[in-house]
Design a protein around this motif. Structure first.
Motif, PDB file in Angstrom:
ATOM      1  N   GLY A 108      25.316  -1.536  -2.792  1.00 27.84           N
ATOM      2  CA  GLY A 108      24.228  -0.782  -3.418  1.00 27.84           C
ATOM      3  C   GLY A 108      22.858  -1.291  -3.025  1.00 27.84           C
ATOM      4  N   LEU A 109      22.730  -1.801  -1.797  1.00 30.97           N
ATOM      5  CA  LEU A 109      21.427  -2.264  -1.308  1.00 30.97           C
ATOM      6  C   LEU A 109      20.427  -1.112  -1.393  1.00 30.97           C
ATOM      7  N   ASP A 110      19.244  -1.410  -1.912  1.00 25.08           N
ATOM      8  CA  ASP A 110      18.243  -0.356  -2.077  1.00 25.08           C
ATOM      9  C   ASP A 110      17.431  -0.116  -0.812  1.00 25.08           C
ATOM     10  N   TYR A 111      17.144  -1.169  -0.048  1.00 27.32           N
ATOM     11  CA  TYR A 111      16.322  -1.000   1.147  1.00 27.32           C
ATOM     12  C   TYR A 111      16.469  -2.243   2.018  1.00 27.32           C
ATOM     13  N   TYR A 112      16.339  -2.063   3.324  1.00 25.13           N
ATOM     14  CA  TYR A 112      16.251  -3.223   4.211  1.00 25.13           C
ATOM     15  C   TYR A 112      14.971  -3.106   5.021  1.00 25.13           C
ATOM     16  N   LEU A 113      14.364  -4.260   5.310  1.00 28.73           N
ATOM     17  CA  LEU A 113      13.060  -4.302   5.964  1.00 28.73           C
ATOM     18  C   LEU A 113      13.132  -5.288   7.123  1.00 28.73           C
ATOM     19  N   LEU A 114      12.706  -4.832   8.291  1.00 30.13           N
ATOM     20  CA  LEU A 114      12.735  -5.697   9.470  1.00 30.13           C
ATOM     21  C   LEU A 114      11.608  -6.713   9.421  1.00 30.13           C
ATOM     22  N   LYS A 115      11.930  -7.946   9.791  1.00 30.68           N
ATOM     23  CA  LYS A 115      10.923  -9.005   9.884  1.00 30.68           C
ATOM     24  C   LYS A 115      10.338  -8.999  11.288  1.00 30.68           C
ATOM     25  N   PRO A 116       9.047  -9.355  11.441  1.00 30.74           N
ATOM     26  CA  PRO A 116       8.085  -9.673  10.381  1.00 30.74           C
ATOM     27  C   PRO A 116       7.541  -8.398   9.733  1.00 30.74           C
ATOM     28  N   TRP A 117       6.923  -8.563   8.566  1.00 29.80           N
ATOM     29  CA  TRP A 117       6.444  -7.405   7.803  1.00 29.80           C
ATOM     30  C   TRP A 117       4.932  -7.238   7.897  1.00 29.80           C
ATOM     31  N   ASP A 118       4.280  -7.950   8.820  1.00 33.32           N
ATOM     32  CA  ASP A 118       2.831  -7.826   8.988  1.00 33.32           C
ATOM     33  C   ASP A 118       2.471  -6.510   9.658  1.00 33.32           C
ATOM     34  N   PRO A 119       1.354  -5.875   9.276  1.00 33.36           N
ATOM     35  CA  PRO A 119       0.553  -6.222   8.094  1.00 33.36           C
ATOM     36  C   PRO A 119       1.234  -5.709   6.827  1.00 33.36           C
ATOM     37  N   PRO A 120       1.210  -6.481   5.724  1.00 39.23           N
ATOM     38  CA  PRO A 120       1.935  -6.070   4.519  1.00 39.23           C
ATOM     39  C   PRO A 120       1.431  -4.746   3.941  1.00 39.23           C
ATOM     40  N   GLU A 121       0.163  -4.418   4.147  1.00 40.77           N
ATOM     41  CA  GLU A 121      -0.377  -3.160   3.624  1.00 40.77           C
ATOM     42  C   GLU A 121       0.337  -1.955   4.219  1.00 40.77           C
ATOM     43  N   ASP A 122       0.839  -2.099   5.459  1.00 37.78           N
ATOM     44  CA  ASP A 122       1.490  -0.979   6.127  1.00 37.78           C
ATOM     45  C   ASP A 122       3.013  -1.037   6.021  1.00 37.78           C
ATOM     46  N   ARG A 123       3.588  -2.257   6.033  1.00 37.66           N
ATOM     47  CA  ARG A 123       5.033  -2.370   6.178  1.00 37.66           C
ATOM     48  C   ARG A 123       5.752  -2.877   4.935  1.00 37.66           C
ATOM     49  N   LEU A 124       5.102  -3.724   4.155  1.00 30.28           N
ATOM     50  CA  LEU A 124       5.762  -4.306   2.979  1.00 30.28           C
ATOM     51  C   LEU A 124       5.421  -3.570   1.690  1.00 30.28           C
ATOM     52  N   TYR A 125       4.142  -3.387   1.417  1.00 31.38           N
ATOM     53  CA  TYR A 125       3.722  -2.858   0.119  1.00 31.38           C
ATOM     54  C   TYR A 125       4.217  -1.442  -0.158  1.00 31.38           C
ATOM     55  N   PRO A 126       4.197  -0.505   0.804  1.00 24.58           N
ATOM     56  CA  PRO A 126       4.706   0.835   0.484  1.00 24.58           C
ATOM     57  C   PRO A 126       6.160   0.821   0.025  1.00 24.58           C
ATOM     58  N   VAL A 127       6.987  -0.036   0.654  1.00 31.54           N
ATOM     59  CA  VAL A 127       8.399  -0.141   0.272  1.00 31.54           C
ATOM     60  C   VAL A 127       8.533  -0.721  -1.138  1.00 31.54           C
ATOM     61  N   VAL A 128       7.833  -1.829  -1.386  1.00 34.98           N
ATOM     62  CA  VAL A 128       7.934  -2.494  -2.686  1.00 34.98           C
ATOM     63  C   VAL A 128       7.323  -1.624  -3.790  1.00 34.98           C
ATOM     64  N   ASP A 129       6.242  -0.899  -3.473  1.00 33.36           N
ATOM     65  CA  ASP A 129       5.665   0.025  -4.453  1.00 33.36           C
ATOM     66  C   ASP A 129       6.723   1.009  -4.958  1.00 33.36           C
ATOM     67  N   ASP A 130       7.475   1.599  -4.020  1.00 31.29           N
ATOM     68  CA  ASP A 130       8.503   2.568  -4.395  1.00 31.29           C
ATOM     69  C   ASP A 130       9.610   1.916  -5.211  1.00 31.29           C
ATOM     70  N   LEU A 131      10.066   0.736  -4.787  1.00 32.11           N
ATOM     71  CA  LEU A 131      11.167   0.069  -5.480  1.00 32.11           C
ATOM     72  C   LEU A 131      10.769  -0.323  -6.904  1.00 32.11           C
ATOM     73  N   LEU A 132       9.580  -0.889  -7.063  1.00 35.90           N
ATOM     74  CA  LEU A 132       9.136  -1.280  -8.402  1.00 35.90           C
ATOM     75  C   LEU A 132       8.851  -0.064  -9.276  1.00 35.90           C
ATOM     76  N   GLY A 133       8.346   1.008  -8.660  1.00 36.43           N
ATOM     77  CA  GLY A 133       8.143   2.244  -9.416  1.00 36.43           C
ATOM     78  C   GLY A 133       9.453   2.804  -9.924  1.00 36.43           C
ATOM     79  N   ASP A 134      10.489   2.783  -9.065  1.00 34.09           N
ATOM     80  CA  ASP A 134      11.813   3.238  -9.495  1.00 34.09           C
ATOM     81  C   ASP A 134      12.339   2.363 -10.628  1.00 34.09           C
TER      82      ASP A 134
END
Length: 552
Positions: free
Chosen positions: A106-132
């Motif tokens: 039941g993995l919700d999402y996978y993200l390739l490293k590195p995640w820089d810049p976080p504004e483009d690659r990390l935060y949109p994903v985490v925003d959705d997960l925390l919102g859910d």
């Protein structure tokens, strides 16, 4: 209780510190960001948090760690933090393993490293997960409180309205909860005042209507302009798609919804065959994203208003609202979808909202913890509901009138249903009677081939049968078939249909018998009854509105 926890796990100390820093800078105000440098240490942290009753919203773990991989950690973490969203940080070479983990753990999402810049690659994903997570766990984040009776139809309607409009709330059972009784006493509330809705910055609402509730929560319940280019009636997938395309293309747009955005699709526990979402998404998530798009482009959304009539007024079409008010527009798109048909069983109507429910939201499932639940229906909506309910109920019995589940349900879904250890499928079986004192207590089932009757005990029956379009408000001027589905386009010229078409051109593809009034989605005759097709028709209807406005 403390802030919800976000846990970052990586055996590389520098990487772990970096992701914790990035998460803290964005989410530290509302969450406590913690870190661990191994799977074992992460499980120790999660154990301590569970013992203290601390909610865990997100676990972000590296995949390649010695001793315990990220996937192994996230699988074990389910025991300690069952509601946490799971995010795997991985390299490109491990994407196959990550995709497999979507189904396996039941993995919700996978993200390739590195995640820089976080504004483009990390935060949109985490925003959705925390919102859910916030929507799925309202008791952890909410200030709105609802006091009522478990087996009250109106209490269920209020909870459903809040859940479907993505308003988090905390529920108190007035019969079982001492705090609920204390709050009711402070409010001077009696039985006729239930449900009681305690609004943090407003007046206490006593047995509110949906319109009262919407107004108190700041949701729009009336239109602001005297005339629009297009009025969309119904905020299911077709209506929301039409609103996005109309507003983004410069048309002044208003969408009217009598209940909540999303339609039947909005209550689905999972939509797994929608393009672009390999793990699937909930109906609530799809709806929330669509509503955000609608708002972004400037379309108005009017909630808790039922439409009762349509009047052509020269070049304008007037949509009449229940009670008072109307909306005038140059074109109208009808996307009111369909409702579940009523169960033709003795006693069902009297127990509706008191154990007998039509459809189910994600928030209904936890209430069935440890109980036997019955589901009527054999389409995808019934299958997804059964799977969601089986996460909590001790047993889910799916009652199917037909001889085969595969005849009406997608293959991938029927296979999962029949393989699930807590779901029982009973073919050629129907509900003959519902009974109970104040709420559902027993069902009488009939085997259709033999006529054998069986009485079973249960407090829960969820009904997903048939499709009845909500089109009576259109009147006789809009042509419909015998079941109420709206006839459009070339079907208006079918033999046996009397049509007085006043324009020299032929009707557009989704146009009804009234020029400038279009239909899209499940409400339309011979539509596919799928989310993707409804979205497509919603978009197409706007293209046809442009053509109509240009020619009129």
């Amino acid at each position: 209780m403390g802030k919800p926890v976000v846990l970052a796990v990586d055996d590389d100390a520098e990487v772990c510190a970096a992701i914790a820093r990035d998460l803290r800078s964005r989410y530290g105000k509302d969450h406590q960001v913690m870190r661990a440098d191994s799977g074992a240490q992460a499980l120790d942290v999660l154990t301590r948090l569970a013992l203290r009753g601390r909610p865990v919203a997100l676990i972000a773990s590296d995949q390649r760690m010695p001793g315990m991989t990220g996937i192994q950690l996230l699988e074990e973490a389910r025991t300690h933090a069952p509601t946490a969203k799971l995010l795997l940080l991985t390299a490109y070479a491990d994407t196959g393993v990550a995709i497999k983990a979507i189904n396996d753990i039941g993995l919700d999402y996978y993200l390739l490293k590195p995640w820089d810049p976080p504004e483009d690659r990390l935060y949109p994903v985490v925003d959705d997960l925390l919102g859910d997570w916030r929507r799925e766990n309202p008791d952890e984040t909410s200030e709105l409180r609802v006091l009522g009776h478990r087996w009250s139809e109106r209490s269920h309607e209020v909870k459903t309205f809040l859940a479907r409009n993505h308003v988090p709330y905390r529920w108190y059972d007035i019969e079982l909860d001492a705090e609920a009784q204390r709050l009711a006493g402070l409010a001077g509330a009696g039985p006729d005042d239930m449900p009681l809705v305690l609004v943090p910055e407003g007046e206490t609402l006593r047995a509110p209507t949906s319109r009262d509730l919407a107004g108190a929560l700041g949701l729009r319940t009336s239109a602001t302009q005297p005339l629009y280019d297009v009025c969309i009636v119904g905020a299911g997938p077709a209506g929301l798609a039409a609103a996005v395309y109309a507003a983004s293309e410069g048309l002044s747009t208003v969408i009217v919804e009598r209940e909540a955005p999303g339609g039947q699709a909005g209550t689905s526990a999972a939509i797994e065959n929608y393009l672009g979402f390999p793990r699937g998404l909930t109906g609530a998530d799809l709806t929330q994203r669509a509503v955000a798009q609608v708002s972004r482009f400037g379309a108005e959304v009017v909630l808790a208003r039922d439409v009762v009539g349509l009047e052509p007024r020269g070049p304008v079409r007037a949509v009449l609202l229940e009670g008072d008010g109307e909306i005038e527009a140059r074109a109208v798109i009808v996307s009111t979808g369909v409702s579940y048909r009523l169960l033709e069983a003795a006693g069902a109507q009297a127990l509706t909202g008191r154990g007998v429910y039509y459809g189910a939201t994600a928030s209904d499932a936890p209430q069935t913890q440890g109980e036997d639940v019955y589901v009527v229906g054999a389409a995808n909506s019934a299958g997804q509901a059964a799977l969601n309910l089986a996460r909590y109920a001790s047993r889910v019995v799916l009652l199917v009138r037909g001889r085969s589940l595969e005849d009406t349900m997608s293959q991938y879904l029927s296979e999962r249903i029949q393989a699930h250890e807590r779901i029982e499928v009973r073919l050629r079986t129907e509900v003959e009677c519902c009974a109970g004192d104040g709420h559902l207590e027993t069902l009488r089932l009939r085997e259709r081939d033999t006529g054998v009757l069986e009485e079973v005990k249960t407090n829960w029956l969820f009904v997903f049968i048939g499709a009845s379009p909500r089109t009576d408000w259109l009147g006789s001027q809009v042509l419909r078939d015998g079941k109420g589905f709206v006839v459009t386009g070339q079907d208006l010229r079918s033999p046996g249909r009397e049509l007085e078409w006043v324009l020299p051109r032929e009707p557009f593809a989704l146009e009804t018998s009234v020029p400038g009034v279009f239909a899209a989605g499940d409400v339309r005759l011979d539509s596919m009854k799928r989310v993707a097709s409804a979205v497509g028709e919603g978009a197409m209807s706007v293209y046809l509105v442009h053509r109509y406005l240009a020619s009129s």
